[in-house]
Scaffold this motif. Structure first.
Motif, mmCIF file in Angstrom:
data_model
loop_
_atom_site.group_PDB
_atom_site.id
_atom_site.type_symbol
_atom_site.label_atom_id
_atom_site.label_comp_id
_atom_site.label_asym_id
_atom_site.label_seq_id
_atom_site.Cartn_x
_atom_site.Cartn_y
_atom_site.Cartn_z
ATOM 1 N N GLY A 225 -45.936 -3.784 -7.171
ATOM 2 C CA GLY A 225 -45.882 -3.508 -5.727
ATOM 3 C C GLY A 225 -44.896 -3.360 -4.679
ATOM 4 O O GLY A 225 -44.259 -2.175 -4.476
ATOM 5 N N ALA A 226 -44.538 -4.672 -4.623
ATOM 6 C CA ALA A 226 -43.478 -5.386 -3.849
ATOM 7 C C ALA A 226 -41.715 -4.758 -4.870
ATOM 8 O O ALA A 226 -41.255 -4.237 -3.822
ATOM 9 C CB ALA A 226 -43.390 -6.741 -3.588
ATOM 10 N N VAL A 227 -42.605 -4.810 -5.799
ATOM 11 C CA VAL A 227 -40.919 -4.109 -6.057
ATOM 12 C C VAL A 227 -40.269 -2.642 -5.716
ATOM 13 O O VAL A 227 -39.139 -2.269 -5.553
ATOM 14 C CB VAL A 227 -40.986 -4.400 -7.876
ATOM 15 N N HIS A 228 -41.245 -2.172 -6.545
ATOM 16 C CA HIS A 228 -41.701 -0.753 -5.680
ATOM 17 C C HIS A 228 -40.903 -0.218 -4.488
ATOM 18 O O HIS A 228 -40.717 0.778 -3.887
ATOM 19 C CB HIS A 228 -42.696 0.287 -6.115
ATOM 20 N N ILE A 229 -42.196 -1.294 -3.532
ATOM 21 C CA ILE A 229 -41.744 -1.183 -1.856
ATOM 22 C C ILE A 229 -40.441 -1.050 -1.760
ATOM 23 O O ILE A 229 -39.597 -0.177 -1.071
ATOM 24 C CB ILE A 229 -43.031 -1.732 -1.335
ATOM 25 N N THR A 230 -39.877 -1.887 -2.295
ATOM 26 C CA THR A 230 -38.326 -2.859 -2.002
ATOM 27 C C THR A 230 -37.594 -1.709 -2.777
ATOM 28 O O THR A 230 -36.655 -1.287 -1.786
ATOM 29 C CB THR A 230 -38.332 -4.317 -2.495
ATOM 30 N N ALA A 231 -37.375 -1.180 -4.318
ATOM 31 C CA ALA A 231 -36.811 -0.483 -4.304
ATOM 32 C C ALA A 231 -36.370 1.137 -3.509
ATOM 33 O O ALA A 231 -35.320 1.308 -3.090
ATOM 34 C CB ALA A 231 -36.514 0.085 -5.582
ATOM 35 N N VAL A 232 -37.588 1.274 -2.764
ATOM 36 C CA VAL A 232 -37.952 2.555 -2.034
ATOM 37 C C VAL A 232 -37.236 2.306 -1.330
ATOM 38 O O VAL A 232 -36.409 3.103 -0.348
ATOM 39 C CB VAL A 232 -39.081 3.151 -1.583
ATOM 40 N N GLY A 233 -36.943 1.607 -0.408
ATOM 41 C CA GLY A 233 -36.788 0.852 0.879
ATOM 42 C C GLY A 233 -35.014 1.161 0.588
ATOM 43 O O GLY A 233 -34.577 1.315 0.961
ATOM 44 N N VAL A 234 -34.745 0.119 -0.743
ATOM 45 C CA VAL A 234 -33.005 0.061 -1.115
ATOM 46 C C VAL A 234 -32.941 1.342 -0.942
ATOM 47 O O VAL A 234 -31.218 1.771 -0.980
ATOM 48 C CB VAL A 234 -33.127 -0.898 -2.326
ATOM 49 N N THR A 235 -33.352 2.140 -1.575
ATOM 50 C CA THR A 235 -32.896 3.900 -2.363
ATOM 51 C C THR A 235 -32.733 4.642 -0.711
ATOM 52 O O THR A 235 -32.230 5.494 -0.750
ATOM 53 C CB THR A 235 -33.964 5.038 -3.241
ATOM 54 N N VAL A 236 -33.622 4.577 0.227
ATOM 55 C CA VAL A 236 -33.693 5.420 1.330
ATOM 56 C C VAL A 236 -32.267 4.728 1.941
ATOM 57 O O VAL A 236 -31.293 5.627 2.666
ATOM 58 C CB VAL A 236 -34.860 6.006 2.479
ATOM 59 N N LEU A 237 -32.416 3.637 2.408
ATOM 60 C CA LEU A 237 -31.500 2.872 3.266
ATOM 61 C C LEU A 237 -29.796 2.788 3.090
ATOM 62 O O LEU A 237 -29.058 3.696 3.282
ATOM 63 C CB LEU A 237 -31.971 1.401 3.597
ATOM 64 N N GLY A 238 -29.804 3.119 1.291
ATOM 65 C CA GLY A 238 -28.124 3.089 1.274
ATOM 66 C C GLY A 238 -27.882 4.654 0.900
ATOM 67 O O GLY A 238 -26.716 4.745 1.404
ATOM 68 N N GLN A 239 -28.712 5.433 0.564
ATOM 69 C CA GLN A 239 -28.126 6.854 0.066
ATOM 70 C C GLN A 239 -28.042 6.876 1.906
ATOM 71 O O GLN A 239 -27.536 8.071 2.136
ATOM 72 C CB GLN A 239 -29.539 7.994 -0.111
ATOM 73 N N ALA A 240 -29.139 6.930 2.981
ATOM 74 C CA ALA A 240 -28.821 7.273 4.562
ATOM 75 C C ALA A 240 -26.947 6.685 5.244
ATOM 76 O O ALA A 240 -26.689 7.011 5.908
ATOM 77 C CB ALA A 240 -29.749 6.792 5.536
ATOM 78 N N LEU A 241 -26.645 4.970 3.947
ATOM 79 C CA LEU A 241 -25.871 4.801 4.699
ATOM 80 C C LEU A 241 -24.362 5.457 4.097
ATOM 81 O O LEU A 241 -23.863 5.902 4.738
ATOM 82 C CB LEU A 241 -25.992 3.262 4.024
ATOM 83 N N TRP A 242 -24.597 5.953 2.814
ATOM 84 C CA TRP A 242 -23.574 5.799 1.941
ATOM 85 C C TRP A 242 -23.705 7.837 1.245
ATOM 86 O O TRP A 242 -22.334 7.499 0.898
ATOM 87 C CB TRP A 242 -23.408 5.226 0.385
ATOM 88 N N GLY A 243 -24.659 8.044 1.176
ATOM 89 C CA GLY A 243 -25.274 9.581 0.702
ATOM 90 C C GLY A 243 -25.649 9.141 -0.544
ATOM 91 O O GLY A 243 -25.050 8.186 -1.277
ATOM 92 N N ARG A 244 -25.689 9.959 -1.219
ATOM 93 C CA ARG A 244 -26.201 9.178 -3.583
ATOM 94 C C ARG A 244 -24.772 9.232 -3.553
ATOM 95 O O ARG A 244 -25.143 7.954 -4.695
ATOM 96 C CB ARG A 244 -26.508 11.287 -3.431
ATOM 97 N N THR A 245 -24.139 9.778 -3.694
ATOM 98 C CA THR A 245 -23.025 9.289 -4.724
ATOM 99 C C THR A 245 -22.182 8.049 -4.704
ATOM 100 O O THR A 245 -22.420 7.545 -5.612
ATOM 101 C CB THR A 245 -21.600 10.611 -4.643
ATOM 102 N N GLY A 246 -22.117 8.137 -3.485
ATOM 103 C CA GLY A 246 -21.591 6.875 -2.719
ATOM 104 C C GLY A 246 -22.784 5.856 -3.084
ATOM 105 O O GLY A 246 -21.904 4.209 -3.339
ATOM 106 N N PHE A 247 -23.984 5.723 -2.483
ATOM 107 C CA PHE A 247 -24.521 4.857 -3.412
ATOM 108 C C PHE A 247 -24.390 4.181 -4.573
ATOM 109 O O PHE A 247 -24.704 3.275 -4.914
ATOM 110 C CB PHE A 247 -25.838 5.146 -2.313
#
Length: 162
Positions: free
Chosen positions: A114-136
């Motif tokens: 569960g920690a893996v899923h929680i953290t992976a979603v967090g990385v995904t959301v913040l990474g896309q917010a910062l760099w956009g989908r392609t940039g991330f």
């Protein structure tokens, strides 16, 4: 003899994040197939490092994010999680957004997968917010190359000094 390619914890961490970026529930599931508790902890450690780095870049660049936007995006991404983790991801994101890190840690500590899923979603959301989908996705590729080069260098150093 098995024809299965051995995936490192780093490979699995990046695969699950790419699965979440692509809203691909099959890729998310396959990234962790056959992983035991120890392996989940290794993947979590890598994802936690990525999460901390991404937050640091956001803070250094002054890139703001709104709590309601973070929660909405996490809910959108979490639909690719296995059904029994989708709610946990949503609840942990809400706890983090309101600054309740103890609730988020408690959710993560109860279940390493569960920690893996929680953290992976967090990385995904913040990474896309910062760099956009392609940039991330480009950033993830660069991370993979840099980490692989460091691993190769480390292995070389160890074998040379035996």
């Amino acid at each position: 003899m098995s024809s299965t390619v051995h995936k490192t914890s780093r490979d699995r961490a990046l695969d699950i994040v790419r699965g979440y970026v692509g809203h691909d529930a099959v890729a998310v599931r396959e990234a962790l197939d056959g992983l035991d508790t120890g392996g989940s902890l290794e993947v979590y450690t890598i994802l936690n490092g990525l999460l901390r780095s991404t937050i640091s870049v956001m803070e250094l660049t002054g890139r703001p994010w709104r709590q309601d936007d973070l929660v909405r995006r996490a809910d959108e991404v979490a639909v690719s999680a296995p059904p029994h983790y989708e709610f946990a991801v949503s609840e942990a994101t809400r706890a983090w957004a309101r600054g309740d890190t103890s609730a988020m840690r408690a959710a993560s500590c109860r279940d390493p997968a569960g920690a893996v899923h929680i953290t992976a979603v967090g990385v995904t959301v913040l990474g896309q917010a910062l760099w956009g989908r392609t940039g991330f996705l480009d950033v993830l590729g660069e991370f993979h190359e840099a980490a692989a080069a460091l691993a190769d260098e480390w292995i070389y150093d160890i074998t040379e000094h035996r």
